[in-house]
Design an enzyme around this catalytic site. Structure first.
Site, PDB file in Angstrom:
ATOM      1  N   ASP A  60       0.832  -1.210   0.000  1.00 30.71           N
ATOM      2  CA  ASP A  60       0.000   0.000   0.000  1.00 30.71           C
ATOM      3  C   ASP A  60       0.869   1.264   0.000  1.00 30.71           C
ATOM      4  OD1 ASP A  60      -2.358   1.483   0.097  1.00 30.71           O
ATOM      5  OD2 ASP A  60      -3.217   0.301   1.712  1.00 30.71           O
ATOM      6  N   ASP A  72     -10.773   2.061  -3.054  1.00 32.46           N
ATOM      7  CA  ASP A  72     -11.286   1.730  -1.720  1.00 32.46           C
ATOM      8  C   ASP A  72     -12.808   1.709  -1.727  1.00 32.46           C
ATOM      9  OD1 ASP A  72      -8.902   1.324  -0.499  1.00 32.46           O
ATOM     10  OD2 ASP A  72      -8.786   3.276   0.476  1.00 32.46           O
TER      11      ASP A  72
HETATM   12  C1  GLA Z   1      -5.714   1.790   2.211  1.00 35.51           C
HETATM   13  C2  GLA Z   1      -6.133   0.615   1.365  1.00 35.51           C
HETATM   14  C3  GLA Z   1      -7.212  -0.163   2.077  1.00 35.51           C
HETATM   15  C4  GLA Z   1      -6.674  -0.625   3.421  1.00 35.51           C
HETATM   16  C5  GLA Z   1      -6.177   0.558   4.235  1.00 35.51           C
HETATM   17  C6  GLA Z   1      -5.449   0.100   5.469  1.00 35.51           C
HETATM   18  O1  GLA Z   1      -6.738   2.728   2.322  1.00 35.51           O
HETATM   19  O2  GLA Z   1      -6.551   1.026   0.105  1.00 35.51           O
HETATM   20  O3  GLA Z   1      -7.640  -1.257   1.316  1.00 35.51           O
HETATM   21  O4  GLA Z   1      -5.632  -1.543   3.196  1.00 35.51           O
HETATM   22  O5  GLA Z   1      -5.285   1.371   3.489  1.00 35.51           O
HETATM   23  O6  GLA Z   1      -5.000   1.134   6.249  1.00 35.51           O
END
Ligand code: GLA
Length: 751
Positions: free
Chosen positions: A491, A561
């Site tokens: 990420d 997300d």
């Molecule tokens: C980002 C990712 C999510 C999740 C969060 C965790 O927003 O896109 O899918 O993994 O971080 O903090």
């Protein structure tokens, strides 16, 4: 009399259509049969590359510049392309240097269109005019050397054409063979040119939780700039474009498209000049750019891929999908062949957020296994002092309160349940509240004495620094060596601010834009070499780092997300213009959805996600028997047809864009033995029935049996019929297929 004339006219139109069809057929047969050819006509100084259904040609004009000559449908093998002739200037205001579409124009000699390269020499000279020097040919293309007319600044242009798709890979190496330092202020990977015509530009824009909006507009005088100044690819615009002759059309018309393989700050400018010629120039974003080339050093640009399709935006995206699967994505190590379809994943993020624990994850894993899930992924929260997003990033040890016995009991449980195990990491970031930051506050991007702007309470580690690179590679290598981890969700949850690299002299610091991204690629490549079975997902708060650069090192991406199944339809529609469903992860999450508070049925959510690489991200600990049974049944059905969905030819039959009541997609596998159809209703209005779906891409002579995955077909629909039937007569949805958020899915199998 009139009737006779009409008949003659109709016949002539029919003959023309028939002849055109024959020509097309011959062209596509020829395209299949012919390998890539690369030829240089020494007398005319013309370079020609042929691959798939495409020919690309450029030549050296009388002044010595490299000039683009042709990009389009494949020409006859014996056709000769005339020598390059510079365009005339326009009065005393636009010189011929400016109006001639160059392959890679230096900024100098009165150039007013976008330059490919702009430099400042040590003595303050900023005039750069590149002329052809020499070239070498290789089986897929050329390396062509250019040099400034006076100074020893060399540029080697690299060209390679993919024999199957005709997609070109273009990039440049800029080399300083002089005695003084040269500062590169702007460097493109390539410039593409199109002759004057009416065009529509297609590009992708968005924001966090709202990525992948397809924007379509006429190409107009001036420039449309697509870019990221953020240090990474960005949610806001994606480095992809498609230019269609005329108006947008899924299945007809000429399309020229391109994708820049770079995950740092980038820019693509689409420019219509004074003579209505169109140029697309893309590479490093020149904003705040300055790469110092000391004597003997060189700079490699990213690769800018470009392709041509004669059959609309759908044709363009099908070419690109195949190319990505076959040429860009990491191969499956065991077979060294095309990437395998993604394991169906369970991810705990939306269920637990950072409140992870051994018992909680084991409970989820047991239910995930019962659904038929292949891979269990623990998301954020397992490391350091990570309770909220205020702390922990940078400290990549297992949190002893949450996992007193380390990760082993959970991993053993997951493996015992027949799944593999994956873990979330965010390697390039640090929370100021972390041991790492307390020890190395100098490791972040910063300008000394200036504020360090936080986003999500985190700062960006300066991955351009060798010590930071070594730290990140070191901890990831250790994590993968000490644990049985099959998958990393990598990420990256913010963009840059204060992008200083205070280890270096002030005039060297802008190098950070290149070195950061190259080190990221270097770490990914090294990890894959040391741990060839590990698979990686590129995530950046959703789809903030998706491009053909990162996809050479990662197996899949997290598009957004936003997991709302209705929003996802439009996002998936936009995403697939540029990227293959093979990499498009799509989770089924809980209803009502946290973002839009929209309630949808489990079946609708499943069928929305099944159009990509399926995952489950709901709190399945709370699911009842019926929810478990529905999901289990649909995961099993998905497993059977997944290769067709994610690696087949995609036809966007009905777009969900622009408030459409309906949407439908169809995929057909390579040998046309299977096809999968999804049909979804947003909200029926005025009692309208779902449109008849005239399928595409089937073998007209073959017999296909219809199987319902979900929903039903109209009473009387044959159990089996020819490809011609499904394509011409079409597939009708069952009576009563109406309402809000309804979904149906079918498969056709060749008998
Ligand atoms: C980002 C990712 C999510 C999740 C969060 C965790 O927003 O896109 O899918 O993994 O971080 O903090």
């Amino acid at each position: 009399m009139m009737g006779g004339l009409e008949n003659v006219l109709r016949k002539s139109v029919m003959m023309k259509t028939f002849t055109a069809a024959l020509v097309l057929l011959a062209a596509s047969l020829a395209a299949c049969a012919q390998p890539a050819t690369v030829s240089y006509d020494a007398a005319a100084k013309v370079f020609r590359l042929d691959g798939g259904g495409t020919t690309y040609a450029f030549g050296v004009n009388a002044r010595g510049e490299l000039q683009q000559l042709y990009w389009g449908g494949r020409l006859g093998a014996t056709d000769t392309i005339p020598q390059a002739a510079a365009m005339p200037g326009w009065a005393s205001f636009d010189s011929s240097y400016s109006t001639t579409p160059q392959e890679y124009a230096g900024w100098g000699a009165g150039l007013f269109v976008e330059p490919a390269l702009k430099v400042t020499f040590a003595d303050g000279n900023r005039d750069l005019v590149l002329h052809y020097v020499s070239h070498t040919a290789h089986p897929k293309g050329f390396d062509v050397v250019l040099k400034d007319i006076k100074l020893p600044l060399y540029v080697t242009l690299h060209y390679a054409i993919d024999p199957e798709s005709g997609i070109l890979a273009r990039s440049a190496t800029i080399e300083n063979r002089g005695a003084g330092t040269v500062t590169v202020e702007q460097a493109a990977a390539a410039a593409w040119a199109l002759p004057p015509a009416h065009y529509t530009l297609n590009y992708l824009t968005g924001r966090w939780a709202g990525e992948w909006t397809l924007t379509q507009e006429p190409v107009a005088p001036g420039a449309r700039v697509l870019e990221s100044r953020r240090g990474s690819t960005g949610h806001q615009a994606n480095p992809w474009f498609a230019i269609q002759a005329g108006t947008p059309d899924e299945e007809h018309g000429e399309v020229w498209f391109g994708a820049l393989a770079w995950s740092g700050s980038w820019r693509i400018s689409v420019e219509q000049d004074q003579l209505d010629q169109v140029r697309v120039t893309g590479g490093f974003n020149p904003f705040d750019f300055g790469y110092r080339l000391h004597p003997g050093l060189s700079l490699e640009t990213p690769v800018f891929y470009g392709g041509y399709a004669a059959n609309g935006l759908g044709g363009a995206s099908r070419l690109l999908h195949r190319f990505e699967v076959e040429q860009i994505l990491p191969k499956t190590p065991a077979t060294a062949s095309a990437p395998r379809p993604r394991p169906v994943v369970y991810n705990s993020w939306e269920a637990t957020e950072m409140n992870v624990s051994e018992a909680g994850q084991i409970a989820l894993a047991e239910k995930a296994a019962a659904l038929g899930v292949d891979r269990f992924v623990m998301d954020d929260g397992w490391f350091g002092q990570r309770k909220t997003d205020h702390a922990g990033l940078g400290d990549w040890y297992v949190n002893p309160q949450k996992f007193p016995n380390g990760l082993k009991p959970l991993m053993d449980k997951v493996h015992g349940l027949g799944m593999d195990f994956g873990l979330w990491v965010e390697p390039e970031m640090v929370n100021p509240d972390s041991d790492l930051y307390r020890k190395h506050p100098e490791w972040v991007l910063n300008f000394p004495g200036r504020p360090r702007s936080e986003e999500r309470n985190q700062l960006v580690l300066n991955l351009a620094r060798p010590d930071v690179r070594a730290y990140i590679l070191g901890f990831l290598d250790k994590l993968l060596s000490e644990n049985q981890i099959a998958f990393l969700k990598w990420d990256y949850n913010r963009n840059w601010s204060e992008p200083g690299w205070d280890q270096l002299a002030p005039d060297e610091q802008k190098k950070v834009y290149v070195e950061f991204t190259n080190n990221l690629y270097g770490i990914l490549a090294e990890l894959r070499k040391r741990h060839p079975k590990v698979e990686i997902e590129s995530c950046s708060g959703g789809g903030g780092r998706v491009d053909l650069g990162i996809l050479q090192y990662t197996d899949e991406v997290w598009p957004s997300d936003n997991t709302d199944p209705f929003d996802r339809l439009t996002q998936q529609d936009g995403f697939t213009y540029a990227y293959t469903p093979q990499v498009m992860m799509a989770w089924v999450t809980d209803s009502p959805h946290w973002l839009n508070q929209r309630a949808t049925s489990l079946s609708y959510r499943m069928l929305s996600s099944m159009q990509g690489s399926l995952g489950i991200g709901a709190n399945i600990a709370k699911w009842n028997d019926e929810e478990m049974a529905t999901t289990k049944r649909l995961i099993a059905a998905y497993h059977q047809v997944q290769p067709t969905i994610v690696q087949g030819d995609l036809y966007r039959l009905i777009s969900p864009r622009n408030g459409s009541e309906f949407s439908a997609t169809q995929t057909v596998n390579r040998d046309k033995s299977q096809s999968v159809v999804f049909a979804l209703i947003h909200s029926t209005q005025e009692g309208r029935v779902f449109p008849l779906l005239k399928l595409k891409g089937l073998d007209p002579a073959a017999q296909y049996a219809l199987t319902v995955i979900e929903g039903k077909a109209r009473t009387g629909t044959p159990e089996a019929a020819s490809g011609a039937w499904w394509m011409n007569h079409g597939l009708e949805m069952g009576e009563g297929f109406r309402g809000d958020f309804q979904a149906a899915a079918f498969r056709l199998d060749k008998k």
